[in-house]
Motif scaffolding. Structure first.
Motif: not given
Length: 514
Positions: A84-87, A216-220, A223-230, A232-237
């Motif tokens: 579970v991602l917690i921002v 966090v610099t963007d949301f992935i 289809g109307g569902e979240i899949r993760g985040v991007k 500032s380091s360029g990494e994807t979670f």
């Protein structure tokens, strides 16, 4: 036999275990030797009469040995469980992480700021040099704004969740057990960092992750569902479950959501100044004395007044406290307050604010109108101070009578203050209501209305001016499945305890949604 009793104690008696023991025996009309243990359940100060007393509710064990009180938690290992991602690593994010672990989920906490140790250097630069780091400051970093805003734990959020569970969790991580019994519990800025580190250690030891300098610099979204985040380091979670616990000052998050066409709403907040008095003035007034009893803590106050159909109220009162510079970006002034655990500084400060509603904003058109109004006021304060986080300030009576202060009293705001006409900084409807309310507060408490007090501007981050909507039952955003807007940053909590409760509620909602 177990008895619950209520005792009225003089300050010196309340600080002495033997005196409390003897008073309990007298109250129960039994020999003192028959009491095997006494536990205080609640403790509060009653200053309504000429003699200030403590009112204590106690549990007395008579000829009976109680089970020991244990304040520790054994967390399961969740290294291989569903992530579970917690921002955000403020109280909401950290308690969401702990609850995830208890529920068998693996928390991955992403924090834009630094850990508490590294964060201190940036706070020193703020206080000594007036230099702000937008990613590491009083609001951003491990523990969130609460870490260096002294840990006030008073809340009315009884219906939202288990307050005692939050307090016991803090005790298990190093807080004093006094927070379980005091009417207005408080940890202290000097003690909070160690508690935060202990929470982080437990998250890591249980197989969770806590990653700093991870903005966090963007949301992935698909289809109307979240899949993760991007980040500032360029990494994807990647994760289908994201708890968004970014706090009330992460304005960039709101703009990221807007960019993705995610629904947001404007939300009322409050704005004003922080008012500081010499602590002895407050003690004299509240304790009816010339010199405070050494067995009494520095006194506090709470005011609210309706002025022109709008609430004017004190907020986040800090006895023996310090006014802190809490800006999160360049060219803005934001003030807040905090106290060390002993509350032994010579000043008492409190936010004194006016409610700001949508109708106060001309041409209201979008969810950011109140946020932009807030930011504009903070920039005005910065300009009035002249830079380097110097804050505009005015003596209290001078403010009410419309005079520029010829000088300013000694105060606790370290970057410095500049004599200013706060009428030119504050919105007119806030200024006029404060001007009317302060003499009324002076009638309620002797000594309050004095030119020894200073108004420092601006107190503007009382709560978020934006709400991220969520379903009442699922706690998910109505447009974006898997996103759980949480606590202060989403507009659903205010303060450490209520934010922690909301974090735990979101963790439970995540499990329900799986």
């Amino acid at each position: 036999m177990i008895k619950e009793i209520e005792l009225v104690l003089l300050p010196a008696e309340a600080s002495d275990a033997k005196s409390i023991h003897n008073k309990a025996a007298t109250s129960l009309r039994i020999p003192s030797a028959k009491i095997s243990e006494l536990r205080i359940l609640k403790r509060s100060i009653d200053a309504r009469g000429k003699q200030v007393v403590y009112r204590v509710k106690a549990q007395v064990f008579v000829d009976e040995t109680p089970a020991p009180e244990i304040f520790s938690i054994n967390y399961p290992n969740v290294a291989d469980k569903k992530p579970v991602l917690i921002v955000g690593a403020g109280p909401a994010g950290l308690f969401a992480a702990l609850r995830c672990i208890e529920l068998g989920l693996k928390p991955i906490v992403l924090e834009r700021g630094k850990d508490v140790k590294q964060r201190r250097r940036d706070l020193a630069a703020i206080n000594k040099e007036g230099v702000i780091n937008p990613e590491s400051n009083y609001c951003f970093g491990e523990g969130g704004a609460g870490t260096y805003s002294d840990g006030k734990l008073y809340t009315r959020s009884n219906k939202r969740g288990d307050i005692q569970y939050v307090l016991k969790t803090l005790v298990a991580h190093g807080a004093t057990p006094d927070i379980l019994i005091d009417a207005r519990p408080h940890i202290g800025t000097n003690k909070l960092p160690q508690i935060i580190v202990s929470i982080r250690d437990n998250i890591l030891n249980a197989g969770g992750e806590v990653i700093f300098d991870c903005k966090v610099t963007d949301f992935i979204i698909k289809g109307g569902e979240i899949r993760g985040v991007k980040t500032s380091s360029g990494e994807t979670f990647s994760s289908e479950k994201v708890i968004l616990a970014t706090g009330h000052s992460a304005r960039d998050i709101y703009y990221l959501l807007q960019k993705q066409k995610i629904l947001l709403e404007a939300k009322p907040f409050a704005l004003g100044v922080r008012i500081e008095h010499p602590q002895e003035i407050i003690d004299k007034a509240q304790y009816h004395c010339e010199i405070r009893d050494p067995y009494l803590p520095p006194s506090s106050y709470s005011f609210v007044e309706q002025v022109e159909n709008r609430g004017v109220f004190s907020f986040c009162m800090c006895p023996g406290g310090i006014i802190a510079p809490c800006a999160t970006d360049y060219n803005e002034i934001v003030v807040n307050g905090w106290s060390p655990s002993k509350r032994n500084n010579p000043f008492a400060n409190s936010g004194t604010v006016v409610q700001v509603n949508l109708e106060d904003i001309k041409g209201y058109q979008n969810p950011f109108s109140l946020l932009e109004f807030q930011a504009e006021t903070e920039r005005k304060a910065y300009a009035a101070g002249g830079g380097k986080l110097v804050a505009p300030a005015q003596r209290l009576v001078d403010f009410v009578e419309g005079r520029l202060s010829t000088d300013l009293p000694k105060n606790s705001y370290l970057p410095g203050t500049k004599s200013s006409d706060l009428k030119e900084v504050l919105p007119s409807f806030v200024y006029s209501r404060l001007k009317q309310a302060l003499p009324v507060f002076g009638k309620k408490m002797k000594g309050y209305y004095t030119n020894e007090a200073i108004l420092v501007g601006v107190e503007s981050r009382t709560s978020s001016p934006v709400r991220i909507p969520r379903d009442r039952e699922t706690l998910q955003h109505p447009q974006l499945k898997g996103l759980f807007p949480c606590a202060e940053g989403a507009g659903y909590a205010g303060g450490i305890v209520s934010a922690a409760i909301d974090g735990m509620n979101c963790a439970e909602a995540v499990l329900t949604s799986i």
